[in-house]
Write a protein that holds these residues in place. Structure first.
Motif, PDB file in Angstrom:
ATOM      1  N   LEU A  59       0.829  -1.200   0.000  1.00  0.00           N
ATOM      2  CA  LEU A  59       0.000   0.000   0.000  1.00  0.00           C
ATOM      3  C   LEU A  59       0.864   1.251   0.000  1.00  0.00           C
ATOM      4  O   LEU A  59       0.700   2.150  -0.844  1.00  0.00           O
ATOM      5  CB  LEU A  59      -0.903  -0.034   1.241  1.00  0.00           C
ATOM      6  CG  LEU A  59      -1.897   1.095   1.405  1.00  0.00           C
ATOM      7  CD1 LEU A  59      -2.954   0.986   0.333  1.00  0.00           C
ATOM      8  CD2 LEU A  59      -2.544   1.032   2.773  1.00  0.00           C
ATOM      9  N   SER A  62       2.969   1.540  -3.187  1.00  0.00           N
ATOM     10  CA  SER A  62       2.141   1.918  -4.320  1.00  0.00           C
ATOM     11  C   SER A  62       1.813   3.406  -4.262  1.00  0.00           C
ATOM     12  O   SER A  62       1.890   4.118  -5.266  1.00  0.00           O
ATOM     13  CB  SER A  62       0.875   1.055  -4.306  1.00  0.00           C
ATOM     14  OG  SER A  62      -0.135   1.647  -5.041  1.00  0.00           O
ATOM     15  N   LEU A  63       1.497   3.909  -3.065  1.00  0.00           N
ATOM     16  CA  LEU A  63       1.183   5.335  -2.932  1.00  0.00           C
ATOM     17  C   LEU A  63       2.401   6.187  -3.262  1.00  0.00           C
ATOM     18  O   LEU A  63       2.292   7.182  -3.996  1.00  0.00           O
ATOM     19  CB  LEU A  63       0.732   5.626  -1.491  1.00  0.00           C
ATOM     20  CG  LEU A  63      -0.719   5.305  -1.159  1.00  0.00           C
ATOM     21  CD1 LEU A  63      -0.988   5.532   0.311  1.00  0.00           C
ATOM     22  CD2 LEU A  63      -1.639   6.163  -1.993  1.00  0.00           C
ATOM     23  N   MET A  66       3.165   6.013  -6.985  1.00  0.00           N
ATOM     24  CA  MET A  66       2.138   6.651  -7.800  1.00  0.00           C
ATOM     25  C   MET A  66       2.212   8.167  -7.703  1.00  0.00           C
ATOM     26  O   MET A  66       2.297   8.873  -8.701  1.00  0.00           O
ATOM     27  CB  MET A  66       0.770   6.154  -7.342  1.00  0.00           C
ATOM     28  CG  MET A  66      -0.364   6.572  -8.226  1.00  0.00           C
ATOM     29  SD  MET A  66      -1.928   6.096  -7.484  1.00  0.00           S
ATOM     30  CE  MET A  66      -1.706   4.367  -7.276  1.00  0.00           C
ATOM     31  N   HIS A  67       2.187   8.674  -6.450  1.00  0.00           N
ATOM     32  CA  HIS A  67       2.127  10.122  -6.298  1.00  0.00           C
ATOM     33  C   HIS A  67       3.510  10.756  -6.280  1.00  0.00           C
ATOM     34  O   HIS A  67       3.656  11.913  -6.633  1.00  0.00           O
ATOM     35  CB  HIS A  67       1.358  10.478  -5.028  1.00  0.00           C
ATOM     36  CG  HIS A  67      -0.018   9.928  -5.039  1.00  0.00           C
ATOM     37  ND1 HIS A  67      -0.933  10.275  -5.989  1.00  0.00           N
ATOM     38  CD2 HIS A  67      -0.624   9.026  -4.235  1.00  0.00           C
ATOM     39  CE1 HIS A  67      -2.050   9.610  -5.767  1.00  0.00           C
ATOM     40  NE2 HIS A  67      -1.897   8.840  -4.706  1.00  0.00           N
ATOM     41  N   PHE A  93       1.484  14.435  -0.285  1.00  0.00           N
ATOM     42  CA  PHE A  93       0.187  13.756  -0.340  1.00  0.00           C
ATOM     43  C   PHE A  93       0.342  12.257  -0.035  1.00  0.00           C
ATOM     44  O   PHE A  93      -0.389  11.689   0.769  1.00  0.00           O
ATOM     45  CB  PHE A  93      -0.419  13.963  -1.730  1.00  0.00           C
ATOM     46  CG  PHE A  93      -1.761  13.302  -1.920  1.00  0.00           C
ATOM     47  CD1 PHE A  93      -2.884  13.814  -1.299  1.00  0.00           C
ATOM     48  CD2 PHE A  93      -1.887  12.171  -2.715  1.00  0.00           C
ATOM     49  CE1 PHE A  93      -4.109  13.212  -1.470  1.00  0.00           C
ATOM     50  CE2 PHE A  93      -3.119  11.550  -2.880  1.00  0.00           C
ATOM     51  CZ  PHE A  93      -4.235  12.078  -2.260  1.00  0.00           C
ATOM     52  N   ARG A  97      -1.234  10.428   3.263  1.00  0.00           N
ATOM     53  CA  ARG A  97      -2.196   9.337   3.131  1.00  0.00           C
ATOM     54  C   ARG A  97      -1.663   8.058   3.762  1.00  0.00           C
ATOM     55  O   ARG A  97      -2.379   7.335   4.434  1.00  0.00           O
ATOM     56  CB  ARG A  97      -2.494   9.075   1.656  1.00  0.00           C
ATOM     57  CG  ARG A  97      -3.633   9.889   1.112  1.00  0.00           C
ATOM     58  CD  ARG A  97      -4.840   9.727   1.973  1.00  0.00           C
ATOM     59  NE  ARG A  97      -5.721  10.863   1.846  1.00  0.00           N
ATOM     60  CZ  ARG A  97      -6.751  10.887   1.021  1.00  0.00           C
ATOM     61  NH1 ARG A  97      -7.030   9.849   0.307  1.00  0.00           N
ATOM     62  NH2 ARG A  97      -7.513  11.954   0.962  1.00  0.00           N
ATOM     63  N   LEU A 101      -3.594   6.074   6.692  1.00  0.00           N
ATOM     64  CA  LEU A 101      -4.067   4.703   6.488  1.00  0.00           C
ATOM     65  C   LEU A 101      -3.362   3.742   7.433  1.00  0.00           C
ATOM     66  O   LEU A 101      -3.991   2.855   8.007  1.00  0.00           O
ATOM     67  CB  LEU A 101      -3.813   4.278   5.041  1.00  0.00           C
ATOM     68  CG  LEU A 101      -4.753   4.907   4.025  1.00  0.00           C
ATOM     69  CD1 LEU A 101      -4.242   4.650   2.623  1.00  0.00           C
ATOM     70  CD2 LEU A 101      -6.146   4.337   4.199  1.00  0.00           C
TER      71      LEU A 101
ATOM     72  N   PHE B 192      -8.207   5.774  -0.111  1.00  0.00           N
ATOM     73  CA  PHE B 192      -6.812   5.354  -0.173  1.00  0.00           C
ATOM     74  C   PHE B 192      -5.931   6.340  -0.917  1.00  0.00           C
ATOM     75  O   PHE B 192      -4.724   6.283  -0.808  1.00  0.00           O
ATOM     76  CB  PHE B 192      -6.704   3.984  -0.841  1.00  0.00           C
ATOM     77  CG  PHE B 192      -7.326   2.904  -0.039  1.00  0.00           C
ATOM     78  CD1 PHE B 192      -6.684   2.452   1.111  1.00  0.00           C
ATOM     79  CD2 PHE B 192      -8.539   2.370  -0.369  1.00  0.00           C
ATOM     80  CE1 PHE B 192      -7.266   1.478   1.892  1.00  0.00           C
ATOM     81  CE2 PHE B 192      -9.114   1.390   0.396  1.00  0.00           C
ATOM     82  CZ  PHE B 192      -8.472   0.944   1.532  1.00  0.00           C
ATOM     83  N   GLY B 193      -6.533   7.202  -1.708  1.00  0.00           N
ATOM     84  CA  GLY B 193      -5.711   8.077  -2.518  1.00  0.00           C
ATOM     85  C   GLY B 193      -4.916   7.289  -3.530  1.00  0.00           C
ATOM     86  O   GLY B 193      -3.868   7.697  -3.998  1.00  0.00           O
ATOM     87  N   GLY B 194      -5.401   6.126  -3.886  1.00  0.00           N
ATOM     88  CA  GLY B 194      -4.692   5.279  -4.841  1.00  0.00           C
ATOM     89  C   GLY B 194      -5.278   3.890  -4.753  1.00  0.00           C
ATOM     90  O   GLY B 194      -6.465   3.739  -4.499  1.00  0.00           O
ATOM     91  N   THR B 195      -4.479   2.877  -4.969  1.00  0.00           N
ATOM     92  CA  THR B 195      -4.980   1.520  -4.822  1.00  0.00           C
ATOM     93  C   THR B 195      -4.113   0.811  -3.803  1.00  0.00           C
ATOM     94  O   THR B 195      -3.062   1.291  -3.424  1.00  0.00           O
ATOM     95  CB  THR B 195      -4.912   0.747  -6.148  1.00  0.00           C
ATOM     96  OG1 THR B 195      -3.534   0.672  -6.511  1.00  0.00           O
ATOM     97  CG2 THR B 195      -5.692   1.423  -7.226  1.00  0.00           C
ATOM     98  N   GLY B 201      -1.647  -0.320  -8.884  1.00  0.00           N
ATOM     99  CA  GLY B 201      -1.065   1.008  -8.713  1.00  0.00           C
ATOM    100  C   GLY B 201      -0.283   1.444  -9.936  1.00  0.00           C
ATOM    101  O   GLY B 201      -0.324   2.617 -10.329  1.00  0.00           O
TER     102      GLY B 201
END
Lengths: 248, 282, 509
Positions: A59, A62-63, A66-67, A93, A97, A101, B192-195, B201
């Protein structure tokens, strides 16, 4: 004194809600630290760690990927390779997040690792409709560990009659088709027997139920639960009332 | 000492739970429409927690209402199958989720129940699956509404005979996946602001790199992953269901009543192979 | 009523048909069970006795489960069924308080949601809304009756087979039903377990319970029964006292297994094979040792009960020649199954080697070794996965070859299932499922046949077929290794008998 299972559930749930509603860095990190401390104190840290890693590592990664790399809204560019741009806003960001989470996940997992499932089932069963929900929860938790040994038994029986299982993921996936049929069949058949057994023992009846297992509860805990739920509701209300307050 | 009565009153008194089911469905639909129409600008700007809370609470309340409405009406024979379905969901979902495949395969049990016991049971199983699974993995909790929707759609597909022809099952799964994916996307975006997976992702990142907004990118990712995933799941379930013996399939009133599966008509010309099973192998 | 007392439970079944089927499973059947009596319902696999038991106990409900025409009478209430929607609908809860049922697989009868034996016992009382003090008393009483007093705090999945069966009986009798029906209660119990169960049944009968035992074996204990009902093809083929039935010879015809009480140890079977001098033995174990390497699986929450670790083996050496039948006997947990799993590579020895026809099988996947070594497990359901009997046997053979067709036909004929080639394997009765699993192994013409507890769940006809297969394959040169706790059976068929105890081989005495 042991906490009533509904009290720990309420505590975990409302902490998760409040953390999400507050969306503030310091609070998320405090909750993470507190959950980690409690898990060590409660002696569940070693069992919890692999589970937490399995859930949070993909998780968070991936965040970040991605960002951290793709955040078209970002303006302060730190580095750029082709279409990928590392921006301050994107990293901010992602980290925010991730912290939020992680806090919620840790608190809820801590709750499910420390709670006594039989107590929870007894506490839920004492409340009408919940008897069926408690059945689904407890029965799933009982069947889960049994399933891997059952699959292993089926696999051995099939290998013994000539099913060659290739090593690697493709081989195992291919063999799964052959194992799934006996597995599902035996689970469905057992469920049929269990259904008859449960009905014969009065599970389907709608009358008053009692509980053999006594779960300790106290007026103080009842009040605490009420306060926790109200706090969670208040946090949601406050956030909806002022959607952008406290942005860090 | 004769106890109250050995028999039940003629037709079971069906309690009126429709209201709760409808409210649950409305909560889910309302939440989705609100989120999409308002397109909260703060997803990537501010803390985003207001929309996260709306997505979470709206979908969760809907799922819980559905469970409260459906669970008491299910016969015990269906109820005991739900843990079995959940075990299949969790074991497969956890396994596939840990691989680098952009699929989930976490709805096999849900779809199986939906095919055997109908849309209401399927929806309840989907919602329960997420809630019970969140015991191990809290990140699946927000997807309860999406999972319930898949269960419901699978049940509807089964009722209308889409499992009678083998090639129709993946088509039904594909369509259900489109709807389910679109509904689940806001959860992934706002909560989640994503996956939560690496493979999914990567797909979102690809769309983001083309300048899409987060919600748009995640919706597109869902439109790639979900229909394929559900087509696979529906096909696997069809394979499983047809491998079950006749007597097992026909013990479910839903299967009998709507003739969900091919070859399950009540009267069937019996071939020569239905001799009595004893006394012939001596 | 001119009779002394009405029966506790009676039924007149004109016909019972499962949903979606046309052949009745039960037809033309009248039964009555008096309070304080012991009745044995005997019949071969597939004779309909389980269906009858579940129907009488309210586990199979007329209407949902199938169509019943006839009547059921319990505690003075008579329910008539004519097979229409207007039929009475049985309330399984209140029916179950007066008729207890213990299924063949006791583990499937547990609620799976109670964490201790005591809570499992109390589950039925909880649902009836009985107060806690009364429940505690009933749990104590039932535990004492079923010998569970020392186990009240155990987690049900950790119980042994015999203990589970007693727990299932305890769950069935805690509400003090007038009738208790048990399906194959003596199957797979060792001698001690069977004696405990017999004592329990005697107590229940003395307390005035009508006890009904469904069985495909006329075990020694059942000779104490007041009445025997012999079931065949879904109807009562004979009824009377055990002596009358035995005299009439009705058991063999119905496929009921009749263990003959033995005066002393039987002599071993004559080795009817020519001593093969040249060539390696069909199967050879050289100094095989095995220790369980703990790859402990982690449960998520509860410490995983799971099956106990495989027992260890200590330096086993053994040779079986072609055409020889070797029986390995020993108590539960002695390492019988561990040994068997070494024969085809499912387990690899930690020291020593296993040779099949002189070739070391070390490192080969079990699926390949299976071409030479056919291994049959106790639970046939795990081994079957195809849609029809015929496809099941054909699985893994060269497709489209006439030789394959022939092998399938011969294997099915050998076990006597050729008339069922189109049936779904899971719909066959247990005995025929075991025979089918045997046929799947036979079709590959293995040079070694390894059988795990081959007699369990086989009825009389099945045992006869097994005997035929074992004798004919050995005549063709197959070596047979069978593992069993049934010494009488081992002596009746084996050429050589060895005992295994605590992982060591001992010569049979």
């Amino acid at each position: 004194m042991r906490l009533h299972p509904l009290t720990s559930l309420a505590a975990a749930g409302s902490t998760a809600v409040i953390t999400t509603a507050a969306a503030s860095w310091p609070l998320s990190l405090t909750v993470i630290a507190a959950a980690a401390g409690l898990s060590v104190a409660g002696g569940v840290a070693r069992r919890m760690l692999p589970v937490v890693a399995v859930i949070l590592a993909p998780l968070v990664l991936s965040l970040l990927a991605m960002h951290g790399l793709f955040f078209p809204e970002g303006t302060t560019v730190l580095a750029q390779w082709g279409p990928a741009r590392v921006t301050v806003e994107g990293l901010h960001f992602a980290l925010q997040r991730a912290a939020q989470l992680s806090a919620a996940v840790l608190v809820l997992l801590l709750c499910s690792f420390t709670i006594s499932v039989p107590d929870l089932v007894a506490a839920l069963s004492a409340r009408g409709v919940h008897a069926r929900f408690a059945f689904v929860l407890a029965s799933t938790l009982t069947l889960l560990p049994a399933i891997s040994s059952r699959l292993g038994r089926i696999r051995q029986a099939q290998e013994a009659r000539g099913l060659v299982i290739m090593p690697g993921i493709v081989g195992r996936a291919g063999a799964f088709r052959w194992q799934a049929v006996p597995l599902v069949l035996s689970l469905v058949e057992d469920a049929g027997t269990r259904s008859a057994a449960l009905q014969a023992r009065g599970f389907g009846s709608t009358g008053h139920r009692t509980s053999y297992r006594a779960v300790q509860d106290s007026p103080v805990q009842r009040w605490v639960r009420l306060v926790l739920v109200l706090a969670a509701v208040a946090a949601i209300a406050a956030r909806l009332w002022q959607p952008t307050a406290g942005a860090s | 000492m004769s106890s109250p009565s050995l028999t039940l009153p003629s037709p079971a008194t069906a309690r009126n739970r429709r209201l709760l089911e409808t409210l649950g469905a409305l909560a889910i639909a309302g939440t989705y429409i609100y989120l999409v129409l308002n397109q909260p600008a703060d997803i990537t700007g501010g803390p985003g927690s207001a929309s996260a809370l709306i997505a979470l609470s709206g979908f969760l309340i809907g799922a819980v209402l559905l469970i409260i409405g459906v669970l008491p009406t299910l016969p015990v024979s269906t109820l005991v199958l739900i843990p079995v379905a959940l075990v299949l969901n969790i074991v497969l979902g956890q396994f596939v989720g840990s691989t680098l495949v952009p699929f989930y395969l976490d709805a096999i049990g849900t779809v199986l129940i939906a095919v055997l016991a109908g849309p209401a049971a399927g929806a309840a199983t989907g919602a329960l699956s997420s809630i019970v699974w969140s015991f191990f993995n809290p990140t699946v909790l927000p997807f309860a509404a999406g999972a319930a929707l898949i269960g419901f759609l699978a049940g509807v597909a089964a009722r209308h005979g889409l499992f009678r022809r083998f090639y129709l099952a993946p088509v039904a799964g594909f369509l259900a996946g489109i709807i389910g994916g679109v509904v689940s996307a806001p959860v992934a975006a706002f909560v989640f602001g994503g996956t939560s997976g690496l493979a999914t992702g990567a797909i979102v990142s690809a769309f983001r790199s083309m300048g899409d907004t987060l919600l748009a990118a995640i919706t597109k990712q869902a439109l790639i992953s979900d229909p394929m995933d559900k087509a696979i799941v529906f096909t696997l379930v069809a394979v499983l269901v047809y491998a079950l013996p006749r007597r097992t399939r026909l013990q479910f009133p839903f299967v009998r009543r709507y003739r969900v599966l091919a070859g399950t008509a009540i009267s069937r010309p019996t071939g020569g192979s239905t001799g009595k099973s004893t006394g012939q192998d001596a | 009523m001119g009779q002394s007392s009405p029966p506790a439970l009676a039924a007149g079944i004109e016909e019972f048909v499962f949903s979606g089927e046309q052949e009745p499973v039960l037809a033309g059947l009248d039964v009555a069970f008096a309070a304080g009596s012991l009745t044995a319902v005997l019949g071969g696999s597939g004779s309909g006795k389980s269906t009858l038991g579940r129907l009488l106990a309210g586990w199979l409900l007329p209407g949902d489960g199938g169509t019943l025409t006839g009547f059921l009478e319990l505690a003075g209430t008579c329910l008539r069924f004519i097979g229409t929607a207007a039929d009475p609908r049985i309330d399984p809860g209140s029916w179950g308080r007066q008729v207890g049922f213990v299924p063949q697989d006791p583990a499937a009868a547990l609620s799976t949601i109670r964490a201790t034996v005591a809570e499992e016992l109390a589950f039925g009382l909880e649902n009836a809304g009985i107060d806690r003090a009364t429940m505690a008393g009933a749990v104590r009483h039932t535990a004492a009756l079923t010998g569970l007093t020392m186990l009240l705090d155990r987690d049900p999945p950790t119980l042994s087979g015999g203990q589970l069966r007693r727990l299932a009986i305890g769950c069935a009798v805690i509400s003090r039903p007038e009738v208790l029906i048990m399906d194959e209660p003596f199957a797979s119990l060792d001698t001690d377990g069977a004696e405990d169960l017999a004592a329990l049944v005697r107590n229940l009968v003395q307390d005035g319970t009508a006890v009904v035992v469904l069985s495909q074996r006329a075990d020694a204990f059942l000779h104490n029964a007041d009445t025997w009902l012999v079931l065949a093809g879904g109807t009562v083929a004979a009824a009377g006292s055990p002596a009358e039935i035995v005299a009439a010879g009705a058991l063999e015809l119905a496929g009921v297994v009749c263990p003959r009480p033995q005066a002393g140890p039987l002599p071993l079977a004559e080795p009817g094979f020519p001593a093969v001098v040249d060539g390696p033995p069909a199967l050879e174990l050289r100094d095989v040792s095995f220790t369980y390497r703990g790859t402990q699986r982690r449960g998520w929450f509860r410490a995983q009960p799971g099956p106990p670790a495989d027992p260890v083996l200590h330096g086993l050496s053994l040779a079986v020649s072609a055409g020889e039948i070797l029986a390995v006997a020993g108590p539960n947990g002695a390492g019988k199954s561990t040994l068997l799993r070494h024969l085809n590579g499912l387990l690899q020895p930690t020291a020593g080697s296993v040779l099949v026809r002189g070739r070391n099988i070390g490192g080969q996947p079990a699926g390949r070794v299976a071409a030479d070594v056919g291994l049959l497990f106790q639970q046939p359901r795990d081994q079957l996965f195809e849609r029809t009997v015929e496809r099941e046997v054909r699985f893994g053979l060269e497709p489209g070859q006439p030789a394959a067709d022939q092998a399938v036909q011969q294997a099915l004929a050998a076990v006597g299932l050729e008339h069922l080639a189109g049936r779904h394997p899971a719909e066959l009765p247990a005995s025929q499922q075991r025979l089918l699993a045997l046929a799947t192994v036979l079709a590959r013409r293995p040079s070694v046949l390894a059988l795990d507890e081959p007699t369990v769940s086989l009825d009389g006809h099945g045992l006869a077929a097994l005997d035929r297969v074992v004798r004919s394959t050995t005549a063709e040169g197959t070596a047979v290794v069978l593992v069993t706790h049934d010494l009488d059976y081992a002596r009746s068929i084996a050429h050589r008998l060895v005992r295994i105890e605590a992982g060591r081989l001992l010569p049979a005495d």
